[in-house]
Write an enzyme that holds these catalytic residues in place. Structure first.
Site, PDB file in Angstrom:
ATOM      1  N   LYS A  28      52.984  44.970  64.598  1.00 13.37           N
ATOM      2  CA  LYS A  28      54.108  44.284  64.507  1.00 13.37           C
ATOM      3  C   LYS A  28      54.310  43.489  65.805  1.00 13.37           C
ATOM      4  O   LYS A  28      54.778  44.305  66.734  1.00 13.37           O
ATOM      5  CB  LYS A  28      55.277  44.786  63.869  1.00 13.37           C
TER       6      LYS A  28
ATOM      7  N   CYS B  10      49.754  38.112  49.048  1.00 15.97           N
ATOM      8  CA  CYS B  10      49.661  39.577  49.399  1.00 15.97           C
ATOM      9  C   CYS B  10      48.935  39.982  50.514  1.00 15.97           C
ATOM     10  O   CYS B  10      47.735  39.625  50.509  1.00 15.97           O
ATOM     11  CB  CYS B  10      49.256  40.515  48.220  1.00 15.97           C
TER      12      CYS B  10
ATOM     13  N   CYS C 261      51.121  46.808  42.205  1.00 17.42           N
ATOM     14  CA  CYS C 261      52.758  46.211  41.934  1.00 17.42           C
ATOM     15  C   CYS C 261      52.883  45.629  40.667  1.00 17.42           C
ATOM     16  O   CYS C 261      51.981  45.539  39.843  1.00 17.42           O
ATOM     17  CB  CYS C 261      52.874  45.317  43.142  1.00 17.42           C
TER      18      CYS C 261
ATOM     19  N   ASP D 125      52.269  39.633  62.387  1.00 16.57           N
ATOM     20  CA  ASP D 125      51.296  40.995  62.673  1.00 16.57           C
ATOM     21  C   ASP D 125      50.208  40.670  63.382  1.00 16.57           C
ATOM     22  O   ASP D 125      49.247  39.555  63.088  1.00 16.57           O
ATOM     23  CB  ASP D 125      50.943  41.543  61.281  1.00 16.57           C
TER      24      ASP D 125
ATOM     25  N   ASP E 287      50.418  36.687  56.299  1.00 13.57           N
ATOM     26  CA  ASP E 287      49.198  36.688  57.043  1.00 13.57           C
ATOM     27  C   ASP E 287      48.130  36.179  56.533  1.00 13.57           C
ATOM     28  O   ASP E 287      48.013  35.508  55.681  1.00 13.57           O
ATOM     29  CB  ASP E 287      48.922  38.480  56.750  1.00 13.57           C
TER      30      ASP E 287
ATOM     31  N   ARG F 135      55.253  57.941  63.518  1.00 12.69           N
ATOM     32  CA  ARG F 135      55.411  57.485  62.396  1.00 12.69           C
ATOM     33  C   ARG F 135      54.295  56.993  61.559  1.00 12.69           C
ATOM     34  O   ARG F 135      53.282  56.540  62.062  1.00 12.69           O
ATOM     35  CB  ARG F 135      56.516  56.438  62.210  1.00 12.69           C
TER      36      ARG F 135
ATOM     37  N   ARG G   6      49.182  54.274  62.938  1.00 14.08           N
ATOM     38  CA  ARG G   6      49.254  53.247  64.079  1.00 14.08           C
ATOM     39  C   ARG G   6      50.036  53.480  65.218  1.00 14.08           C
ATOM     40  O   ARG G   6      49.730  53.348  66.254  1.00 14.08           O
ATOM     41  CB  ARG G   6      49.293  51.900  63.250  1.00 14.08           C
ATOM     42  N   TYR G   7      51.188  53.681  64.965  1.00 10.46           N
ATOM     43  CA  TYR G   7      52.378  53.741  65.919  1.00 10.46           C
ATOM     44  C   TYR G   7      52.544  55.332  66.111  1.00 10.46           C
ATOM     45  O   TYR G   7      52.380  56.342  65.339  1.00 10.46           O
ATOM     46  CB  TYR G   7      53.557  52.948  65.192  1.00 10.46           C
TER      47      TYR G   7
ATOM     48  N   ARG H 184      47.653  42.813  51.244  1.00  7.89           N
ATOM     49  CA  ARG H 184      46.883  43.720  50.790  1.00  7.89           C
ATOM     50  C   ARG H 184      46.118  43.553  49.637  1.00  7.89           C
ATOM     51  O   ARG H 184      45.781  44.458  49.137  1.00  7.89           O
ATOM     52  CB  ARG H 184      47.546  45.309  50.947  1.00  7.89           C
TER      53      ARG H 184
ATOM     54  N   CYS I 151      51.962  39.141  44.312  1.00 11.68           N
ATOM     55  CA  CYS I 151      52.156  37.890  45.030  1.00 11.68           C
ATOM     56  C   CYS I 151      51.056  37.390  45.540  1.00 11.68           C
ATOM     57  O   CYS I 151      49.891  38.012  45.921  1.00 11.68           O
ATOM     58  CB  CYS I 151      53.159  38.365  46.213  1.00 11.68           C
TER      59      CYS I 151
END
Ligand code: PLP
Ligand code: SF4
Length: 400
Positions: free
Chosen positions: A353, A147, A140, A346, A309, A131, A127-128, A149, A144
């Site tokens: 960001k 989350c 994970c 976001d 989010d 990077r 996206r950026y 994602r 959470c």
């Protein structure tokens, strides 16, 4: 020469008998005495299992599971308050009625637009400029509830297709403008050491243009015994420069965590912290001050505080924007500068960001247009107005 990488993350399916289903069994359990893989297999994966070790566990509807799985390591369960349903760790990991009654955002599966920025055939989000985010794992250690994602992290086996991993490394190797690779997921540390060694080794050997190699992992916090001398040797060998951990409340900081963080630091890795701003967990100035001071005490630099989010089932965690500004103002100037992270929202649909920054200094055009004035306000609310200098720059044509 590209090499095909076999990816087999740790076996996630737990046999019922391996679980610690009574309070006595959980209390007696010492996570230092068992391999992290075995602890992974002991994870609680249904709220009914947690009822044996915690009081006042909500009897959520089974439909919760169709949206997002439940997984809690025994170590994390030990940190939960046995009786208090509002324990900041329980709130993060136990499913609640709120996920059913305030589902919200049902259509926003990929609200950050990551899929639109994913390089086809890979798991690289580009996206950026210069990077990339390289999603290497779909799972994970502990899941959470908020989350971002969810659409991918709940996968039972955690596998990212191996041809996607191979294609991702090819993409990084073939694009010399990429100078920063961030391994994330899920959690990259769900992989066995040899797989991680292989991925990092290929990035380093095939992409010498990558100047900064970093990783985001919450496993350091959820299952600290994942950090072993062998793993630290791999991080050092491949010159992983930064590991960002994710902590939301000071209760997550334990002697075991401190010990394993030190091991990573001794491998020459800089460490950062990211935090999600969560209603009921850390939307309080004293909690945030304590969290960030405890982390810099460990030599871990608070990096980002993200807003929650708009993922389905996370509605009840959202802290409004104006409250996040107040929280930031409760930190800047009040605690050590290096302990103050950048607050981020976001942008929906792939904007990326965006920093949430209160305005302390504001330049305004003088009414007669002859110059500018600078209105200043400090952390304690004192103000001063100073003349705008540097008038050889073009004057702004509007004030805002
Ligand atoms: C967060 C993120 C990065 C890294 O951003 P930094 O601000 O450099 O830490 C890179 N790519 C994507 C898609 C991200 O979401
Ligand atoms: S650690 Fe991060 S990726 Fe994993 S479940 Fe939690 S929020 Fe999602």
């Amino acid at each position: 020469m590209p090499v095909t990488i076999e990816i087999t993350p740790v076996e996630a399916s737990a046999t019922h008998s391996s679980k610690l289903l009574t309070r006595a069994a959980l209390d007696a359990y010492d996570s230092r005495e068992e391999s992290w893989q075995k602890q992974f297999q002991r994870r609680y994966t249904h709220h009914s299992e947690l009822k044996g070790v915690l009081n006042q566990v909500e009897d959520v509807n089974e439909t919760v599971y169709s949206k997002f799985a439940i997984a809690v390591t025994p170590y994390m369960a030990q940190l939960m308050d046995r009786d208090d349903p509002n324990c900041p760790i329980r709130l993060q990991y136990l499913p609640s009625f709120n996920e059913e009654t305030k589902p919200g955002f049902a259509t926003l599966l990929d609200q950050l637009g990551e899929e639109g920025d994913t390089v086809p055939g890979t798991s690289v989000v580009h996206r950026y400029p210069r990077r990339v985010l390289f999603l290497v794992s779909n799972t994970c250690a502990t899941l959470c509830r908020f989350c971002t994602r969810k659409r991918m992290v709940s996968q039972p086996d955690g596998a990212v297709a191996k041809d996607h991993i191979t294609a991702s490394i090819d993409y990084i190797a073939n694009n010399p403008q990429i100078e920063d690779v961030l391994l994330s997921g899920g959690d990259p540390l769900t992989f066995a050491d040899d797989r991680l060694d292989e991925i990092l080794g290929q990035i380093r050997s095939r992409a010498p243009h990558v100047r900064f190699l970093r990783m985001g992992s919450r496993m350091v916090v959820q299952l600290p015994t994942r950090i072993t001398p062998q793993l630290c040797a791999i991080l050092e060998k491949h010159r992983v420069q930064m590991v960002n951990i994710h902590i939301n409340h000071p209760k997550e900081i334990t002697p075991l965590l401190r010990e394993r963080v030190k091991m990573i630091q001794k491998a020459g890795v800089m460490m950062g912290l990211q935090t999600v701003c969560l209603k009921g967990v850390n939307d309080s100035v004293p909690v945030m001050r304590e969290l960030f001071m405890q982390t810099i005490e460990m030599g871990v630099r608070p990096y980002y505080v993200y807003s929650t989010d708009m993922v389905e089932g996370a509605h009840h965690f959202i802290v409004p924007h104006h409250r996040m500004l107040e929280l930031y103002e409760g930190l800047r100037g009040w605690i050590s500068g290096p302990a103050v992270p950048t607050f981020i929202v976001d942008g929906l649909g792939g904007l990326g960001k965006l920093p949430i920054i209160p305005q302390y200094v504001k330049e305004e055009l003088l009414p007669d247009g002859s110059g500018t004035t600078i209105k200043c306000r400090n952390y304690a609310g004192q103000t001063v107005e100073m003349p705008g200098l540097g008038q050889d720059y073009a004057l702004p044509t509007h004030s805002n």
